[in-house]
Design a protein around this motif. Structure first.
Motif, PDB file in Angstrom:
ATOM      1  N   ASP A  96       1.010  -1.370  -0.087  1.00  0.00           N
ATOM      2  CA  ASP A  96      -0.024   0.140  -0.071  1.00  0.00           C
ATOM      3  C   ASP A  96       0.966   1.276  -0.140  1.00  0.00           C
ATOM      4  N   ALA A  97       0.543   2.253  -0.729  1.00  0.00           N
ATOM      5  CA  ALA A  97       1.307   3.501  -0.682  1.00  0.00           C
ATOM      6  C   ALA A  97       1.454   3.967   0.653  1.00  0.00           C
ATOM      7  N   ALA A  98       0.732   3.876   1.725  1.00  0.00           N
ATOM      8  CA  ALA A  98       0.742   4.538   3.272  1.00  0.00           C
ATOM      9  C   ALA A  98       1.582   3.638   3.923  1.00  0.00           C
ATOM     10  N   LEU A  99       2.193   2.418   3.444  1.00  0.00           N
ATOM     11  CA  LEU A  99       2.754   1.415   4.184  1.00  0.00           C
ATOM     12  C   LEU A  99       4.142   1.982   4.699  1.00  0.00           C
ATOM     13  N   SER A 100       4.261   1.941   5.995  1.00  0.00           N
ATOM     14  CA  SER A 100       5.806   2.392   6.371  1.00  0.00           C
ATOM     15  C   SER A 100       6.995   1.871   5.525  1.00  0.00           C
ATOM     16  N   ALA A 101       7.825   2.347   5.311  1.00  0.00           N
ATOM     17  CA  ALA A 101       8.883   1.772   4.559  1.00  0.00           C
ATOM     18  C   ALA A 101       9.773   0.781   5.415  1.00  0.00           C
ATOM     19  N   THR A 102       9.986   1.222   6.835  1.00  0.00           N
ATOM     20  CA  THR A 102      10.711   0.269   7.794  1.00  0.00           C
ATOM     21  C   THR A 102      10.064  -1.092   7.624  1.00  0.00           C
ATOM     22  N   VAL A 103       8.431  -1.138   7.806  1.00  0.00           N
ATOM     23  CA  VAL A 103       7.779  -2.258   7.601  1.00  0.00           C
ATOM     24  C   VAL A 103       8.090  -3.091   6.450  1.00  0.00           C
ATOM     25  N   LEU A 104       8.049  -2.438   5.310  1.00  0.00           N
ATOM     26  CA  LEU A 104       8.357  -3.046   4.163  1.00  0.00           C
ATOM     27  C   LEU A 104       9.629  -3.789   3.922  1.00  0.00           C
ATOM     28  N   VAL A 105      10.690  -3.060   4.481  1.00  0.00           N
ATOM     29  CA  VAL A 105      12.261  -3.457   4.630  1.00  0.00           C
ATOM     30  C   VAL A 105      12.249  -4.737   5.265  1.00  0.00           C
ATOM     31  N   ASP A 106      11.589  -4.599   6.654  1.00  0.00           N
ATOM     32  CA  ASP A 106      11.683  -5.768   7.542  1.00  0.00           C
ATOM     33  C   ASP A 106      10.985  -7.027   6.710  1.00  0.00           C
ATOM     34  N   LEU A 107       9.738  -6.713   6.046  1.00  0.00           N
ATOM     35  CA  LEU A 107       9.227  -7.703   5.372  1.00  0.00           C
ATOM     36  C   LEU A 107      10.053  -8.572   4.241  1.00  0.00           C
ATOM     37  N   ALA A 108      10.652  -7.561   3.684  1.00  0.00           N
ATOM     38  CA  ALA A 108      11.663  -8.204   2.663  1.00  0.00           C
ATOM     39  C   ALA A 108      12.752  -8.796   3.246  1.00  0.00           C
ATOM     40  N   ARG A 109      13.246  -8.466   4.429  1.00  0.00           N
ATOM     41  CA  ARG A 109      14.287  -9.184   4.981  1.00  0.00           C
ATOM     42  C   ARG A 109      13.904 -10.703   5.639  1.00  0.00           C
ATOM     43  N   ALA A 110      12.685 -10.803   6.118  1.00  0.00           N
ATOM     44  CA  ALA A 110      12.041 -11.794   6.648  1.00  0.00           C
ATOM     45  C   ALA A 110      11.592 -12.614   5.366  1.00  0.00           C
ATOM     46  N   LEU A 111      11.461 -12.399   4.334  1.00  0.00           N
ATOM     47  CA  LEU A 111      11.121 -13.145   3.412  1.00  0.00           C
ATOM     48  C   LEU A 111      12.381 -13.885   2.709  1.00  0.00           C
ATOM     49  N   ARG A 112      13.585 -12.981   2.780  1.00  0.00           N
ATOM     50  CA  ARG A 112      14.570 -13.521   2.276  1.00  0.00           C
ATOM     51  C   ARG A 112      15.262 -14.678   3.385  1.00  0.00           C
ATOM     52  N   ALA A 113      15.202 -14.422   4.489  1.00  0.00           N
ATOM     53  CA  ALA A 113      15.650 -15.204   5.566  1.00  0.00           C
ATOM     54  C   ALA A 113      14.702 -16.280   5.508  1.00  0.00           C
ATOM     55  N   ALA A 114      13.504 -16.407   4.875  1.00  0.00           N
ATOM     56  CA  ALA A 114      12.745 -17.570   4.972  1.00  0.00           C
ATOM     57  C   ALA A 114      12.865 -18.442   3.771  1.00  0.00           C
ATOM     58  N   GLY A 115      13.751 -17.964   2.765  1.00  0.00           N
ATOM     59  CA  GLY A 115      14.021 -18.790   1.387  1.00  0.00           C
ATOM     60  C   GLY A 115      13.916 -18.104   0.473  1.00  0.00           C
ATOM     61  N   ALA A 116      13.419 -16.834   0.217  1.00  0.00           N
ATOM     62  CA  ALA A 116      13.058 -16.100  -0.973  1.00  0.00           C
ATOM     63  C   ALA A 116      14.441 -15.666  -1.558  1.00  0.00           C
ATOM     64  N   GLN A 117      14.666 -16.146  -2.984  1.00  0.00           N
ATOM     65  CA  GLN A 117      16.103 -15.717  -3.415  1.00  0.00           C
ATOM     66  C   GLN A 117      15.819 -14.098  -3.817  1.00  0.00           C
ATOM     67  N   ARG A 118      14.793 -13.751  -4.286  1.00  0.00           N
ATOM     68  CA  ARG A 118      14.490 -12.401  -4.918  1.00  0.00           C
ATOM     69  C   ARG A 118      13.255 -11.710  -4.556  1.00  0.00           C
ATOM     70  N   VAL A 119      13.314 -10.526  -3.938  1.00  0.00           N
ATOM     71  CA  VAL A 119      11.888  -9.888  -3.625  1.00  0.00           C
ATOM     72  C   VAL A 119      11.817  -8.811  -4.533  1.00  0.00           C
ATOM     73  N   VAL A 120      10.621  -8.837  -5.342  1.00  0.00           N
ATOM     74  CA  VAL A 120      10.381  -7.670  -6.263  1.00  0.00           C
ATOM     75  C   VAL A 120       9.011  -6.980  -5.905  1.00  0.00           C
ATOM     76  N   LEU A 121       9.095  -5.667  -5.861  1.00  0.00           N
ATOM     77  CA  LEU A 121       7.908  -4.661  -5.252  1.00  0.00           C
ATOM     78  C   LEU A 121       7.098  -4.340  -6.512  1.00  0.00           C
ATOM     79  N   VAL A 122       5.896  -4.653  -6.627  1.00  0.00           N
ATOM     80  CA  VAL A 122       4.888  -4.285  -7.774  1.00  0.00           C
ATOM     81  C   VAL A 122       4.272  -2.888  -7.336  1.00  0.00           C
ATOM     82  N   THR A 123       4.496  -1.924  -8.355  1.00  0.00           N
ATOM     83  CA  THR A 123       4.094  -0.581  -8.239  1.00  0.00           C
ATOM     84  C   THR A 123       3.159  -0.048  -9.448  1.00  0.00           C
TER      85      THR A 123
END
Length: 128
Positions: A96-123
């Protein structure tokens, strides 16, 4: 003997009109095949970014709530477990456009730690 008159060749405009009409019908049908996103999500705007809209994405709402195919997801690990084994390589997030950038970065890190090789943002592509 008479000289043969040089006739002017007419261009086949009917064939061109038929091709344009078929292309119009094709794009109308192809444009309706994708599933719409959640109505309460406002996409982030970017300009001149190449990309495509993927069908399987993790939608992150303004308050941090995550959904996948309309169902609530508790964590990044639960999202990866809900996906097929071959779909864990590249993970796409629709924030969402109003989502905090820190929350988004933390989520991307958690996805990478869980096994995702690449995280892509759709805008949303900017029209400027």
């Amino acid at each position: 003997m008479r000289k043969r008159r040089q006739g002017t060749r007419r261009e086949p405009t009917i064939a061109l009109i038929n091709i344009v009409f078929l292309m119009l019908v094709f794009f109308m049908v192809a444009g309706t095949l994708s599933t719409p996103l959640d109505k309460d999500v406002t996409l982030v705007r970017t300009a001149e970014l190449e990309g495509r809209a993927p069908p399987d994405t993790l939608v992150v709402h303004e308050n941090g709530r995550m959904t996948y195919r309309g169902n609530d997801i508790a964590s990044a690990e639960a999202f990866l477990q809900a996906r097929p084994e071959d779909g864990r390589e590249v993970v796409r997030i629709v924030p969402d456009a109003a989502l905090s950038a820190t929350v988004l970065v933390d989520l991307a890190r958690a996805l990478r730690a869980a096994g995702a090789q690449r995280v892509v943002l759709v805008t949303e592509r900017g029209l400027e």
